[in-house]
Motif scaffolding. Sequence first.
Motif, short mmCIF file in Angstrom:
data_model
loop_
_atom_site.label_atom_id
_atom_site.label_comp_id
_atom_site.label_asym_id
_atom_site.label_seq_id
_atom_site.Cartn_x
_atom_site.Cartn_y
_atom_site.Cartn_z
N PRO A 64 3.51 1.67 -3.16
CA PRO A 64 2.82 2.00 -4.41
C PRO A 64 2.14 3.37 -4.37
O PRO A 64 2.14 4.09 -5.35
CB PRO A 64 1.77 0.89 -4.56
CG PRO A 64 2.21 -0.20 -3.69
CD PRO A 64 3.04 0.40 -2.61
N MET A 65 1.61 3.74 -3.19
CA MET A 65 0.96 5.04 -3.11
C MET A 65 1.96 6.17 -3.18
O MET A 65 1.66 7.25 -3.67
CB MET A 65 0.14 5.14 -1.82
CG MET A 65 -1.23 4.54 -1.95
SD MET A 65 -2.18 4.63 -0.43
CE MET A 65 -2.50 6.39 -0.36
N PRO A 105 -6.19 4.16 -3.34
CA PRO A 105 -6.26 5.02 -4.53
C PRO A 105 -5.36 4.55 -5.67
O PRO A 105 -5.57 4.95 -6.80
CB PRO A 105 -5.82 6.39 -4.00
CG PRO A 105 -5.04 6.09 -2.78
CD PRO A 105 -5.58 4.83 -2.20
N HIS A 106 -4.37 3.71 -5.35
CA HIS A 106 -3.44 3.32 -6.41
C HIS A 106 -3.88 2.03 -7.10
O HIS A 106 -3.19 1.55 -8.00
CB HIS A 106 -2.04 3.14 -5.83
CG HIS A 106 -1.97 2.04 -4.80
ND1 HIS A 106 -2.60 2.13 -3.60
CD2 HIS A 106 -1.36 0.84 -4.81
CE1 HIS A 106 -2.38 1.03 -2.89
NE2 HIS A 106 -1.63 0.23 -3.61
N VAL A 137 0.83 -1.21 0.00
CA VAL A 137 0.00 0.00 0.00
C VAL A 137 0.86 1.26 0.00
O VAL A 137 0.76 2.11 -0.88
CB VAL A 137 -0.95 0.01 1.22
CG1 VAL A 137 -1.79 1.28 1.21
CG2 VAL A 137 -1.82 -1.22 1.22
N TYR A 163 -2.27 10.79 -5.69
CA TYR A 163 -3.01 10.18 -4.60
C TYR A 163 -3.15 11.11 -3.41
O TYR A 163 -2.42 11.00 -2.45
CB TYR A 163 -2.32 8.89 -4.16
CG TYR A 163 -1.97 7.97 -5.28
CD1 TYR A 163 -2.92 7.66 -6.25
CD2 TYR A 163 -0.72 7.39 -5.37
CE1 TYR A 163 -2.62 6.79 -7.28
CE2 TYR A 163 -0.41 6.53 -6.39
CZ TYR A 163 -1.35 6.24 -7.33
OH TYR A 163 -1.05 5.38 -8.34
#
Lengths: 523, 346
Positions: A188-189, B91-92, A185, A264
């Motif tokens: 990647p974000m 969100p990704h 999480v 994001y």
Amino acid sequence: MSALTRAPAATLVLAVLALPALLPIAATLLAWSSPETGIWAHQLQYVLPRVALNTLLLVFWVGLGSLLLGVGLGWLVAFHEFPGRRVLSWALLLPLAVPGYVLAVVAAGTLDYAGPVQSWFRSAGGPDLRWLQVRSLGGAAVILTLTLYPYVYMLARVAFDNASRTMLEVAMTLGEDQRGHFRRVMLPMARPALAAGLALVCMETLADFGVVAAFNVDTLTTAIYRTWYGLFSLQAALQLAGLLVLGVLAAAWLERRSRGRETYAVTRPERERMPRRRLKGFSAVAAVVVASVVLALAFLLPVWQLSAWAWQHTADLDSRYLDFALRSLGVAGSGALLVVAAALLHGYALAGAGHAWARGLGRLATLGYALPGAVLAVGVFAPLNTLGGLLQGTLVVMFIAYLARFLAVAAGPVEGGLARIHGGLDEAAATLGAGVAARLRRVHLPLLRSSLLVAAILVFVDLMKELPITLMTRPFGFETLAVRIFEMAAEGEWTRAALPAVMIVLVGLLPVYLLSRRLDHVA
Amino acid sequence: MWLEVKAATRRFEGRAALDGLHFGLAEGEIGCLLGPSGCGKTTTLRCIAGLETLDQGHILCRGELLSGPGVHRPAHQRGIGLVFQDHALFPHLNALGNVEFGLSQLPATERRRRATDLLERVGLADRLDAFPGQLSGGQQQRVALARALAPGPSLLLMDEPFANLDVALRERLVGELGELLRRSGTTALVVTHEQQDAFTLADRIGLIQEGRLAQWGTPYDLYHRPTSRFAAEFVGRASFIPACCDGSGVLQSELGPLREDPHSTHCSGPVDVLLRPDDVVHDDDSPLKARIVERSFRGAEFLYTLELASGRRVLSVVPSHHDHRVGEAIGIRLDTDHVITFPTTG
């Protein structure tokens, strides 16, 4: 604001402001249409392959090193609690204040074969450290990594600090632990932010002239300099610059693409912070040691060494030195005023023009930030040189190149400030009887003041440190602090470069202070 | 019991957010926790999910102790799904990626099949590739539901799943959710502050007040047999009129004699009687008259606020073709078999 600027005029302003960036791009790329065969054949055969390979290797190693150091330290500081974390969290930005060429000077002066470290080792009967070649591609990569990793660190911190606790909880209810959450999480974000930081590092590495020149590593930027100043072939220098332009544009395009559609933003007003894991025992010691060693190597030891050398050479501090300092301050001050004024014009024109391709034009104007100083120097000089000797002995070429390179630096804060002045404020002021001039003075200026100040400080410090543009486009005999350091380094007089270096580092602390305050604000 | 919460207590800085909470759900049941904001509903969910630790008490699921003295199984090992209030989609990742997130132990094809299947079931077969930012609020909610259901949780928790959605959409989603949960036999506990959602969805409703369970029962019980004034006033519209008990189960009131609820213990002396708006019926022939002081049109009916001769006010629901003006006096009578009483409050 639209009442203040008419659209066609705004578009014209944007077009004019884009010229300093477009001119060198056009000049360097067009140079390829008429190759200068003699020198070019020599370049192609003997210089280009080695230089291009060196440049690519340097970008690769610095990119990799900065990514590891920046993400690792960002992760450590954002998600863990250990003694000294608060201080280290901003202190790790300090290396931004030390220009690469200054760190290079310190490294060469201390770690070279004849330097104090190796000499002491030999006299103490230790092993021969001849293999430790500071002035090499590897050495340049280490130096650049130590000065550029803060870009990645800073953006990683912002991304990690913005991580919401909710996302961790979601991942946990779906069967992941903390580690799985970071891998699947958090990373990647943060990817868009990390890509942006990495792209900045790559562009700065491509643009570097001072470190590679001091270490005698042949890259595209030093090749441009040598071709122009050594072989006196402006045309071949332009062609080399064209190659570098292609590389930089590719990096800029990659950066934009890797960010893609996704930014994001975690929109949660009552966002809860991620809990920090408290490190204990060995891991706490290891965290402190790792972060402190980076800080010591990139900032504390070099600054301490510079101060010691500067102290030895206080005798150098005569009126000539005062001239260098005053000239640096003058150039940086007037350059900052010019660039901030242009950025203000740029911001208003961007808001006033409205249509999409004018915004594209506006973005082109800030593209100059990606262009290495060496490219801007030849790229602005060459076309203006066709006017004859008209500009010889003036600072016009230098300032146009400054404008191209640093407009983006000022445009950021200025646009941020302008965004706060929405149309409603203008209209409210107008209904209260304020004319255009009164609105600018009584509404816009007070609201913009702090943004303009920040923009001016950032540009001022960048100009104090600027080396390649100043070196290549200055009138004969025009010396600044940065040029002085370059000349001392070229002569191997490492310790005598310390006095001007200390001054530059001191001034460079200003924007680091501003940045660290903004980072705290985010966190 | 599938889920058991026993004497659960959780304190934040000395203040008890949960104070001896006690309830249970049978397999396949849907429970709703209802209550004003800040009453501890969400904390209850977070304790069951394992995101908060209990200070006292026990939480068991399928007979296994999850939380108790010295025991706290971490959230990622509980196999309990949670749908967060603001959906909290990654969100990704696109819709499919979000739903696949909790299925990492499955092989890729199986994972894809299951996630696709779930998204189809929530009606998003055509939005598999959409990122959260490209989905509407209702669609995000469904992705969040599919994501929580994907790993096959033994229990599904939902925190205000319908907050921030407009009314029409919410009514539809509540219906759909109930059907989906019942069809898949999922045991679920839903936190909401909208009683209508709870009525539509729940087999059992827990009404929470300041960290304590005020009442636990079926929606019918909560509406018609509230055990406290708080419950009576929080669930549905309520008005109270004074009455006098004679100890035989018959009450004398301004609106005539009333029969006490046979389930309750007989009272004596003065009490307050709970009247729901549907207990007070408009009847032109009735000798009892009340004056209209407020009216609100609700489409199918009017909700009138009526003033009795004593000056007390009661609410009445009247079919909307009885269009009376404010100030008019209309005939009313009571249409109720039994009434609920509470001790008089001054």
